[in-house]
Design a protein around this motif. Structure first.
Motif, PDB file in Angstrom:
ATOM      1  N   ARG A  83      55.878  43.046  40.520  1.00 29.03           N
ATOM      2  CA  ARG A  83      55.735  42.222  41.728  1.00 29.03           C
ATOM      3  C   ARG A  83      56.415  42.888  42.930  1.00 29.03           C
ATOM      4  O   ARG A  83      55.894  42.833  44.056  1.00 29.03           O
ATOM      5  N   GLU A  84      57.555  43.506  42.691  1.00 27.72           N
ATOM      6  CA  GLU A  84      58.225  44.223  43.778  1.00 27.72           C
ATOM      7  C   GLU A  84      57.356  45.375  44.287  1.00 27.72           C
ATOM      8  O   GLU A  84      57.259  45.618  45.498  1.00 27.72           O
ATOM      9  N   THR A  85      56.712  46.080  43.351  1.00 25.45           N
ATOM     10  CA  THR A  85      55.847  47.192  43.743  1.00 25.45           C
ATOM     11  C   THR A  85      54.648  46.692  44.533  1.00 25.45           C
ATOM     12  O   THR A  85      54.242  47.306  45.544  1.00 25.45           O
ATOM     13  N   GLU A  86      54.079  45.565  44.090  1.00 25.27           N
ATOM     14  CA  GLU A  86      52.955  44.999  44.830  1.00 25.27           C
ATOM     15  C   GLU A  86      53.363  44.612  46.254  1.00 25.27           C
ATOM     16  O   GLU A  86      52.618  44.846  47.214  1.00 25.27           O
ATOM     17  N   GLU A  87      54.525  44.028  46.374  1.00 28.95           N
ATOM     18  CA  GLU A  87      54.992  43.635  47.695  1.00 28.95           C
ATOM     19  C   GLU A  87      55.207  44.855  48.591  1.00 28.95           C
ATOM     20  O   GLU A  87      54.845  44.849  49.780  1.00 28.95           O
ATOM     21  N   MET A  88      55.784  45.915  48.034  1.00 28.76           N
ATOM     22  CA  MET A  88      56.022  47.130  48.804  1.00 28.76           C
ATOM     23  C   MET A  88      54.699  47.765  49.256  1.00 28.76           C
ATOM     24  O   MET A  88      54.543  48.158  50.431  1.00 28.76           O
ATOM     25  N   LEU A  89      53.721  47.833  48.340  1.00 26.67           N
ATOM     26  CA  LEU A  89      52.434  48.413  48.691  1.00 26.67           C
ATOM     27  C   LEU A  89      51.684  47.542  49.695  1.00 26.67           C
ATOM     28  O   LEU A  89      50.926  48.052  50.529  1.00 26.67           O
ATOM     29  N   GLY A  90      51.878  46.226  49.619  1.00 25.34           N
ATOM     30  CA  GLY A  90      51.257  45.350  50.601  1.00 25.34           C
ATOM     31  C   GLY A  90      51.763  45.613  52.003  1.00 25.34           C
ATOM     32  O   GLY A  90      50.991  45.627  52.976  1.00 25.34           O
ATOM     33  N   ASP A  93      44.811  50.698  47.883  1.00 24.90           N
ATOM     34  CA  ASP A  93      43.962  49.645  47.342  1.00 24.90           C
ATOM     35  C   ASP A  93      43.715  49.843  45.847  1.00 24.90           C
ATOM     36  O   ASP A  93      43.785  48.896  45.056  1.00 24.90           O
ATOM     37  N   GLY A  94      43.428  51.096  45.453  1.00 28.94           N
ATOM     38  CA  GLY A  94      43.233  51.370  44.034  1.00 28.94           C
ATOM     39  C   GLY A  94      44.493  51.138  43.229  1.00 28.94           C
ATOM     40  O   GLY A  94      44.445  50.617  42.100  1.00 28.94           O
ATOM     41  N   THR A  95      45.653  51.569  43.787  1.00 32.83           N
ATOM     42  CA  THR A  95      46.917  51.378  43.080  1.00 32.83           C
ATOM     43  C   THR A  95      47.231  49.892  42.904  1.00 32.83           C
ATOM     44  O   THR A  95      47.689  49.446  41.841  1.00 32.83           O
ATOM     45  N   LEU A  96      46.982  49.105  43.949  1.00 34.45           N
ATOM     46  CA  LEU A  96      47.217  47.658  43.844  1.00 34.45           C
ATOM     47  C   LEU A  96      46.322  47.023  42.796  1.00 34.45           C
ATOM     48  O   LEU A  96      46.759  46.121  42.055  1.00 34.45           O
ATOM     49  N   SER A  97      45.092  47.470  42.713  1.00 31.42           N
ATOM     50  CA  SER A  97      44.191  46.929  41.689  1.00 31.42           C
ATOM     51  C   SER A  97      44.708  47.243  40.288  1.00 31.42           C
ATOM     52  O   SER A  97      44.681  46.395  39.385  1.00 31.42           O
ATOM     53  N   THR A  98      45.193  48.484  40.096  1.00 28.07           N
ATOM     54  CA  THR A  98      45.723  48.870  38.790  1.00 28.07           C
ATOM     55  C   THR A  98      46.976  48.057  38.444  1.00 28.07           C
ATOM     56  O   THR A  98      47.141  47.580  37.313  1.00 28.07           O
ATOM     57  N   ILE A  99      47.868  47.935  39.421  1.00 24.84           N
ATOM     58  CA  ILE A  99      49.102  47.177  39.175  1.00 24.84           C
ATOM     59  C   ILE A  99      48.776  45.702  38.885  1.00 24.84           C
ATOM     60  O   ILE A  99      49.385  45.084  38.003  1.00 24.84           O
ATOM     61  N   GLU A 100      47.838  45.148  39.628  1.00 24.67           N
ATOM     62  CA  GLU A 100      47.457  43.753  39.392  1.00 24.67           C
ATOM     63  C   GLU A 100      46.893  43.566  37.985  1.00 24.67           C
ATOM     64  O   GLU A 100      47.226  42.592  37.290  1.00 24.67           O
ATOM     65  N   PHE A 101      46.034  44.503  37.551  1.00 27.12           N
ATOM     66  CA  PHE A 101      45.491  44.436  36.203  1.00 27.12           C
ATOM     67  C   PHE A 101      46.600  44.547  35.163  1.00 27.12           C
ATOM     68  O   PHE A 101      46.622  43.814  34.159  1.00 27.12           O
ATOM     69  N   GLN A 102      47.532  45.477  35.381  1.00 30.86           N
ATOM     70  CA  GLN A 102      48.638  45.653  34.432  1.00 30.86           C
ATOM     71  C   GLN A 102      49.527  44.408  34.392  1.00 30.86           C
ATOM     72  O   GLN A 102      49.972  43.984  33.325  1.00 30.86           O
ATOM     73  N   ARG A 103      49.776  43.808  35.562  1.00 26.07           N
ATOM     74  CA  ARG A 103      50.616  42.611  35.598  1.00 26.07           C
ATOM     75  C   ARG A 103      49.957  41.448  34.854  1.00 26.07           C
ATOM     76  O   ARG A 103      50.604  40.733  34.096  1.00 26.07           O
ATOM     77  N   GLU A 104      48.654  41.268  35.064  1.00 21.88           N
ATOM     78  CA  GLU A 104      47.959  40.182  34.378  1.00 21.88           C
ATOM     79  C   GLU A 104      47.946  40.405  32.868  1.00 21.88           C
ATOM     80  O   GLU A 104      48.128  39.462  32.089  1.00 21.88           O
ATOM     81  N   ALA A 105      47.750  41.664  32.449  1.00 21.85           N
ATOM     82  CA  ALA A 105      47.759  41.955  31.019  1.00 21.85           C
ATOM     83  C   ALA A 105      49.138  41.697  30.417  1.00 21.85           C
ATOM     84  O   ALA A 105      49.266  41.153  29.313  1.00 21.85           O
ATOM     85  N   LEU A 106      50.193  42.073  31.163  1.00 21.70           N
ATOM     86  CA  LEU A 106      51.550  41.849  30.671  1.00 21.70           C
ATOM     87  C   LEU A 106      51.857  40.354  30.608  1.00 21.70           C
ATOM     88  O   LEU A 106      52.501  39.880  29.660  1.00 21.70           O
ATOM     89  N   GLU A 107      51.406  39.603  31.615  1.00 22.53           N
ATOM     90  CA  GLU A 107      51.621  38.153  31.586  1.00 22.53           C
ATOM     91  C   GLU A 107      50.912  37.512  30.404  1.00 22.53           C
ATOM     92  O   GLU A 107      51.463  36.633  29.721  1.00 22.53           O
TER      93      GLU A 107
END
Length: 233
Positions: A30-37, A83-97
Motif C-alpha cells: 500500500r505504501e508503494t502504491e501511494e508513492m507511485l500514485g 501504470d503497469g507497475t501499479l497494475s502489477t502491485i494491485e494484482f499482487q496485493r489482491e492475491a496476498l489479501e
C-alpha cells in the motif's frame, strides 16, 4: 544471469531473515502504491507543462518547442511504466489479501473442528440412545397421566334419565295442582237466566243500558270460566 537476478538472489541468500507477515507485506504494498500514485500525478502535471511550453514557443523558437515535446515523451513513457507497475502491485496485493483471508478461514475452521472433536469425545452414542428412549417413555407416562385426569370420574352418578324425567314431571304437576287450589273461581249460577222480555216502546234508555251491562258481565264470566278450564286440563 542478469544483474537484476543477481540482486534478488543476493538479497534473499540470508536464511536467518524471517519471512514478513501478510500484514507487513500488505502495508508495504500500500505504501508503494501511494508513492507511485504521487509520482503519477507529478508526471501528469509535467506533461501538461511541457505541452504549454511547446505551444508558447511554436514558430518563434522551434528548438525550445521540440525540447519541450521530447521531455513530454519521456514523461509519458515513465507514466506508462508506472501504470503497469501499479497494475502489477494491485494484482499482487489482491492475491496476498485473498491468501491471507483463506489462511484465516482455514485456521478458524481448524479451531472449530478441534472444538467439535473435543465435545464429541465426551459423548457416547449408546448413552444418547438410552437417554432418548427414557425421554420418550417419560413423555408417554405424562400423556397417560393427563388423559387419566381429564376423564370423567363417576361417584354414584349412574341414574336412569327416564326415571329422573318422570319424577320431574310429577313435581311439576304437583306444583300446578297447588296453584289451581289457590285460585278462587267465580260462582256460576245454577239456574238459567230469565228470558228477556220484548222491548216495549215505553222502556227508558237507562233500563236498556243496565240490561246490556249485565249481559256483558255474564259473557265475560263465561269466558273466564272457559279459560280456567282449558288451563287446568
Amino acid at each position: 544471469m542478469s544483474k537484476l537476478g543477481k540482486f534478488f538472489k543476493g538479497g534473499g541468500s540470508s536464511k536467518s531473515r524471517a519471512a514478513p507477515s501478510p500484514q507487513e507485506a500488505l502495508a508495504r504494498l500500500r505504501e508503494t502504491e501511494e508513492m507511485l500514485g504521487k509520482k503519477q500525478e507529478y508526471l501528469e502535471n509535467r506533461i501538461q507543462r511541457e505541452i504549454a511550453l511547446a505551444k508558447k514557443h511554436g514558430k518563434q523558437n522551434k528548438r525550445a518547442a521540440l525540447q519541450a515535446l521530447k521531455r513530454k515523451k519521456r514523461f509519458e513513457k515513465q507514466l506508462t511504466q508506472i501504470d503497469g507497475t501499479l497494475s502489477t502491485i494491485e494484482f499482487q496485493r489482491e492475491a496476498l489479501e485473498n491468501s491471507h483471508t483463506n489462511t484465516e478461514v482455514l485456521r478458524n475452521m481448524g479451531f472449530a473442528a478441534k472444538a467439535m472433536k473435543s465435545v464429541h469425545e465426551n459423548m457416547d452414542l449408546n448413552k444418547i440412545d438410552d437417554l432418548m428412549q427414557e425421554i420418550t417413555e417419560q413423555q408417554d407416562i405424562a400423556q397417560e397421566i393427563s388423559e387419566a385426569f381429564s376423564q370423567r370420574v363417576g361417584f354414584g352418578d349412574d341414574f336412569d334419565e327416564d326415571e329422573l324425567m318422570a319424577e320431574l314431571e310429577e313435581l311439576e304437576q304437583e306444583e300446578l295442582n297447588k296453584k289451581m287450589t289457590n285460585i278462587r273461581l267465580p260462582n256460576v249460577p245454577s239456574s238459567s237466566l230469565p228470558a228477556q222480555p220484548d222491548r216495549k216502546p215505553g222502556m227508558s234508555s237507562t233500563a236498556r243500558r243496565s240490561r246490556a251491562a249485565s249481559s256483558r258481565r255474564a259473557e265475560e264470566e263465561d269466558d273466564d270460566i272457559k279459560q280456567l278450564a282449558a288451563w287446568a286440563t
